[in-house]
Design a protein around this motif. Structure first.
Motif, PDB file in Angstrom:
ATOM      1  N   THR A   1       0.913  -1.178  -0.021  1.00 22.47           N
ATOM      2  CA  THR A   1       0.221  -0.008  -0.043  1.00 22.47           C
ATOM      3  C   THR A   1       0.841   1.126   0.047  1.00 22.47           C
ATOM      4  O   THR A   1       2.042   1.180   0.474  1.00 22.47           O
ATOM      5  CB  THR A   1      -1.115   0.118   1.401  1.00 22.47           C
ATOM      6  OG1 THR A   1      -0.278   0.130   2.379  1.00 22.47           O
ATOM      7  CG2 THR A   1      -1.796  -1.187   1.373  1.00 22.47           C
ATOM      8  N   ARG A   2       0.340   2.384  -0.599  1.00 30.44           N
ATOM      9  CA  ARG A   2       1.286   3.822  -0.575  1.00 30.44           C
ATOM     10  C   ARG A   2       1.492   4.238   0.825  1.00 30.44           C
ATOM     11  O   ARG A   2       0.405   4.282   1.781  1.00 30.44           O
ATOM     12  CB  ARG A   2       0.432   4.592  -1.348  1.00 30.44           C
ATOM     13  CG  ARG A   2       1.289   5.690  -1.178  1.00 30.44           C
ATOM     14  CD  ARG A   2       0.108   6.949  -2.029  1.00 30.44           C
ATOM     15  NE  ARG A   2       0.819   8.460  -1.744  1.00 30.44           N
ATOM     16  CZ  ARG A   2       0.603   9.205  -0.641  1.00 30.44           C
ATOM     17  NH1 ARG A   2      -0.127   8.784   0.477  1.00 30.44           N
ATOM     18  NH2 ARG A   2       1.160  10.435  -0.545  1.00 30.44           N
TER      19      ARG A   2
ATOM     20  N   ARG B   1      -4.790  -0.100   6.191  1.00 33.11           N
ATOM     21  CA  ARG B   1      -4.053   0.064   4.986  1.00 33.11           C
ATOM     22  C   ARG B   1      -2.606  -0.321   5.287  1.00 33.11           C
ATOM     23  O   ARG B   1      -1.626  -0.637   4.650  1.00 33.11           O
ATOM     24  CB  ARG B   1      -3.940   1.783   4.426  1.00 33.11           C
ATOM     25  CG  ARG B   1      -5.459   2.143   3.826  1.00 33.11           C
ATOM     26  CD  ARG B   1      -5.191   3.273   3.292  1.00 33.11           C
ATOM     27  NE  ARG B   1      -4.283   3.486   2.034  1.00 33.11           N
ATOM     28  CZ  ARG B   1      -3.056   3.859   1.850  1.00 33.11           C
ATOM     29  NH1 ARG B   1      -2.502   4.579   2.996  1.00 33.11           N
ATOM     30  NH2 ARG B   1      -2.587   3.942   0.806  1.00 33.11           N
TER      31      ARG B   1
ATOM     32  N   PRO C   1       4.263  -1.079   3.117  1.00 29.00           N
ATOM     33  CA  PRO C   1       4.004  -0.377   2.109  1.00 29.00           C
ATOM     34  C   PRO C   1       4.758  -0.846   0.852  1.00 29.00           C
ATOM     35  O   PRO C   1       5.770  -1.539   0.835  1.00 29.00           O
ATOM     36  CB  PRO C   1       4.347   1.070   2.500  1.00 29.00           C
ATOM     37  CG  PRO C   1       5.541   0.713   3.529  1.00 29.00           C
ATOM     38  CD  PRO C   1       5.012  -0.377   4.313  1.00 29.00           C
TER      39      PRO C   1
ATOM     40  N   GLY D   1       0.661  -1.251  -5.991  1.00 23.00           N
ATOM     41  CA  GLY D   1      -0.256  -1.694  -5.301  1.00 23.00           C
ATOM     42  C   GLY D   1      -1.580  -1.931  -5.975  1.00 23.00           C
ATOM     43  O   GLY D   1      -1.706  -1.622  -7.208  1.00 23.00           O
TER      44      GLY D   1
ATOM     45  N   TRP E   1      -4.496  -0.381  -5.678  1.00 22.62           N
ATOM     46  CA  TRP E   1      -5.218   1.032  -6.347  1.00 22.62           C
ATOM     47  C   TRP E   1      -4.304   1.584  -7.365  1.00 22.62           C
ATOM     48  O   TRP E   1      -4.882   2.300  -8.334  1.00 22.62           O
ATOM     49  CB  TRP E   1      -5.518   1.946  -5.178  1.00 22.62           C
ATOM     50  CG  TRP E   1      -4.635   2.674  -4.598  1.00 22.62           C
ATOM     51  CD1 TRP E   1      -3.965   2.321  -3.477  1.00 22.62           C
ATOM     52  CD2 TRP E   1      -3.971   3.804  -4.944  1.00 22.62           C
ATOM     53  NE1 TRP E   1      -2.947   3.041  -3.011  1.00 22.62           N
ATOM     54  CE2 TRP E   1      -2.889   4.090  -3.805  1.00 22.62           C
ATOM     55  CE3 TRP E   1      -4.279   4.808  -5.757  1.00 22.62           C
ATOM     56  CZ2 TRP E   1      -2.176   5.309  -3.920  1.00 22.62           C
ATOM     57  CZ3 TRP E   1      -3.471   6.095  -5.867  1.00 22.62           C
ATOM     58  CH2 TRP E   1      -2.508   6.132  -4.935  1.00 22.62           C
TER      59      TRP E   1
ATOM     60  N   ARG F   1      -4.766   4.914 -10.635  1.00 23.47           N
ATOM     61  CA  ARG F   1      -4.435   5.868  -9.527  1.00 23.47           C
ATOM     62  C   ARG F   1      -4.683   7.280 -10.077  1.00 23.47           C
ATOM     63  O   ARG F   1      -4.956   8.062  -9.110  1.00 23.47           O
ATOM     64  CB  ARG F   1      -2.954   5.670  -9.244  1.00 23.47           C
ATOM     65  CG  ARG F   1      -1.928   6.107 -10.292  1.00 23.47           C
ATOM     66  CD  ARG F   1      -0.525   5.896  -9.880  1.00 23.47           C
ATOM     67  NE  ARG F   1       0.406   6.236 -10.745  1.00 23.47           N
ATOM     68  CZ  ARG F   1       1.681   6.354 -10.403  1.00 23.47           C
ATOM     69  NH1 ARG F   1       2.025   5.681  -9.205  1.00 23.47           N
ATOM     70  NH2 ARG F   1       2.614   6.477 -11.401  1.00 23.47           N
TER      71      ARG F   1
ATOM     72  N   VAL G   1      -9.525   4.241  -2.143  1.00 28.53           N
ATOM     73  CA  VAL G   1      -8.267   3.411  -2.152  1.00 28.53           C
ATOM     74  C   VAL G   1      -8.129   2.556  -0.865  1.00 28.53           C
ATOM     75  O   VAL G   1      -7.673   1.593  -0.943  1.00 28.53           O
ATOM     76  CB  VAL G   1      -7.311   4.836  -1.758  1.00 28.53           C
ATOM     77  CG1 VAL G   1      -5.733   4.543  -1.482  1.00 28.53           C
ATOM     78  CG2 VAL G   1      -7.162   5.831  -3.039  1.00 28.53           C
TER      79      VAL G   1
ATOM     80  N   ASP H   1      -7.159  -1.335  -1.127  1.00 31.41           N
ATOM     81  CA  ASP H   1      -5.902  -1.919  -0.045  1.00 31.41           C
ATOM     82  C   ASP H   1      -6.514  -2.890   0.834  1.00 31.41           C
ATOM     83  O   ASP H   1      -5.890  -4.026   0.848  1.00 31.41           O
ATOM     84  CB  ASP H   1      -5.396  -0.573   0.876  1.00 31.41           C
ATOM     85  CG  ASP H   1      -4.728   0.346  -0.119  1.00 31.41           C
ATOM     86  OD1 ASP H   1      -4.248  -0.158  -1.272  1.00 31.41           O
ATOM     87  OD2 ASP H   1      -4.406   1.244   0.343  1.00 31.41           O
ATOM     88  N   LYS H   2      -7.630  -2.556   1.318  1.00 32.44           N
ATOM     89  CA  LYS H   2      -8.139  -3.731   2.093  1.00 32.44           C
ATOM     90  C   LYS H   2      -8.559  -5.092   1.541  1.00 32.44           C
ATOM     91  O   LYS H   2      -8.242  -6.170   2.067  1.00 32.44           O
ATOM     92  CB  LYS H   2      -9.450  -3.159   2.935  1.00 32.44           C
ATOM     93  CG  LYS H   2     -10.092  -4.269   3.978  1.00 32.44           C
ATOM     94  CD  LYS H   2     -11.082  -3.654   4.686  1.00 32.44           C
ATOM     95  CE  LYS H   2     -11.661  -4.673   5.993  1.00 32.44           C
ATOM     96  NZ  LYS H   2     -12.587  -4.103   6.675  1.00 32.44           N
TER      97      LYS H   2
ATOM     98  N   TYR I   1      -6.892  -6.052  -1.089  1.00 33.33           N
ATOM     99  CA  TYR I   1      -5.607  -6.635  -1.283  1.00 33.33           C
ATOM    100  C   TYR I   1      -5.193  -7.454  -0.277  1.00 33.33           C
ATOM    101  O   TYR I   1      -4.598  -8.557  -0.520  1.00 33.33           O
ATOM    102  CB  TYR I   1      -4.775  -5.481  -1.785  1.00 33.33           C
ATOM    103  CG  TYR I   1      -3.087  -6.065  -2.027  1.00 33.33           C
ATOM    104  CD1 TYR I   1      -2.801  -6.781  -2.891  1.00 33.33           C
ATOM    105  CD2 TYR I   1      -2.425  -5.638  -0.631  1.00 33.33           C
ATOM    106  CE1 TYR I   1      -1.344  -7.503  -2.619  1.00 33.33           C
ATOM    107  CE2 TYR I   1      -1.095  -6.079  -0.688  1.00 33.33           C
ATOM    108  CZ  TYR I   1      -0.546  -7.102  -1.830  1.00 33.33           C
ATOM    109  OH  TYR I   1       0.572  -7.431  -1.609  1.00 33.33           O
TER     110      TYR I   1
END
Length: 476
Positions: free
Chosen positions: A399-400, A417, A422, A426, A428, A433, A442, A446-447, A449
């Motif tokens: 994640t970012r 997240r 990180p 990823g 998103w 993006r 976002v 992320d969740k 993933y």
């Protein structure tokens, strides 16, 4: 990642090295007993067999998880595990001799003696090494943070128990008392950091990997609190006697200190999955760092000519479970970019300032069509992050990592997240993006993933990332 299973031999490499030595000592001793005082390695057949035994031992250790939870095992459990480990190695060695048709020239007595001696000295070595580690206080020195939630009455007992049996290597970062307000005090060198009213906020803002709850019968189990922790991506350990219906995607029974606990988390990777993911990160990190070095020779002069100053840009970001680290990029903006950020906040495309995205950002060196815009368009500025991947701060896929000011704005459910490391890319990022300006979307991606993570999904995202980058190039 998330909650990882024990890393087996990878986590206890010292035991593996010790076991390798024991096997070779057993091999040499058995040869002496059977053939007299001669060096076993002088005989080609036995020299080859010594190497084969080494390879077999490594494979059995890796796939058989021989050292998983080794520090937690008692004498009997250690004996049965060692016996099983030795039997597997000797049986595979017998099969090798049969398959290669070299068994006739190899002494069966030597092989049997190797197994017996190996069993004895390996078992003794494991027991003595564990005692040494406990005596020297090596057990318990790790990089995972643990928050203890308990009562005023039980706090001393719980802290001592975890410390004295800290086989997982936790750093006890604090304690939260649900029946008293002693925030600011220190108990057995552990700070009291929160009460029932503000423990959620503390976990959201600080570096907390895992939480352990141990409460007396008179204090009701805070199920909503536990479920909120799981929703935030925190791994929760609950003493098994307090077992309740929780919302974790994955649950398992484990040992924490001397307690039997129910561990709940949003996802859980096996030690093999964690090993493969880290191996992929190291391989990708090495390749990425080499490419970064090549790009530096081309990009650095262009950046310096247009905007004299450092070629690399570093910034403190928030990583896994709130742990901060320094992220590196090629500098694509003018030197005063961070100062001008506040002036441009009104033009931010992401509402509530949870992330910062601008169209035609004036801080970019040379604008969208200059060198800064070029390296951002083709994600060249991201390449120095491969050094973060190699160091272990980041992963190839994740994640970012938010900036500190973004992190300070997080609500509780946003914290999920950071249940993993990180990543450079990823879910998103490869889902458009540039088009996603809703931070909740976002978080949702992320969740998704994290919950559905697999090595296959990582590979798919990496390939899609390559497609996105080269798609930009093709559209040029």
């Amino acid at each position: 990642m998330y909650k990882k299973a024990n890393l087996g031999w990878l986590k206890h490499w010292d035991f593996m090295i010790l076991d390798l030595i024991c096997l070779q000592v057993a091999f040499i001793s058995a040869y002496f007993i059977r053939h007299g005082v001669h060096l076993a390695y002088e005989n080609k057949l036995y020299r080859n067999m010594a190497f084969v035994l080494f390879l077999i031992q490594v494979c059995v250790t890796f796939f058989g998880e021989s050292f998983k939870n080794v520090l937690k095992r008692g004498y009997y459990k250690e004996f049965t595990t060692t016996f099983k480990h030795v039997c597997q190695i000797i049986l595979i060695a017998v099969f090798y001799l049969f398959a290669t048709q070299t068994g006739e020239g190899y002494s069966r007595i030597t092989l049997v003696l190797t197994g017996i001696i190996y069993m004895v000295i390996s078992y003794i070595a494991r027991i003595l090494w564990k005692k040494y580690l406990k005596t020297k206080g090596v057990v318990g020195k790790g990089n995972r943070s643990l928050l203890i939630i308990t009562s005023e009455e039980m706090m001393d007992i719980v802290i001592d128990n975890i410390r004295n049996n800290n086989y997982e290597g936790f750093q006890i970062i604090g304690i939260s008392l649900l029946d008293a307000d002693r925030v600011g005090e220190t108990i057995n060198d552990v700070p009291v950091v929160a009460t029932l009213d503000n423990v959620e906020e503390y976990v959201c803002r600080e570096w907390v990997d895992e939480v352990f709850l141990n409460l007396p019968k008179e204090i009701p189990l805070p199920r909503d609190l536990i479920n909120h922790f799981i929703e935030m991506g925190i791994t929760v350990h609950l003493k098994l006697i307090e077992m309740a219906k929780l919302e974790g995607e994955v649950q398992r029974v484990e040992r924490l200190g001397s307690y039997t606990v129910l561990t709940s988390s949003i996802n859980m990777a096996s030690w093999k999955q964690a090993f493969y993911k880290r191996a992929m990160d190291i391989a990708g990190g090495l390749i990425g760092c080499i490419i970064t070095g090549i790009l530096y020779l081309i990009v650095a002069p262009c950046i310096y000519i247009k905007s004299p100053g450092p070629i690399f840009f570093s910034q403190v970001r928030v990583g896994k479970n709130g742990k901060r680290f320094k992220l590196y990029k090629f500098r694509s903006m003018y030197m005063d970019a961070e100062k001008r950020k506040k002036e441009l906040m009104a033009q931010n495309r992401v509402k509530d300032g949870m992330m910062f995205k601008l169209d035609h950002d004036p801080r970019i060196i040379g604008g969208d069509k200059g060198i800064g815009g070029f390296i951002r368009k083709y994600s060249i500025d991201e390449f120095p992050q491969f050094w973060n991947v190699l160091k272990g701060d980041m992963s190839l896929v994740g994640t970012r990592p938010p900036t500190i000011d973004e992190w300070d704005k997080y609500e509780l459910h946003h914290r999920v997240r950071l249940a993993i490391k990180p990543g450079i890319t990823g879910m998103w990022q490869v889902s458009g993006r540039s088009d996603i300006t809703d931070f909740e979307e976002v978080v949702r991606l992320d969740k998704e993933y994290i919950t559905n993570w697999s090595l296959g999904l990582d590979m798919k995202i990496v390939m899609r990332t390559v497609g996105v980058v080269f798609g930009k190039s093709g559209a040029m």
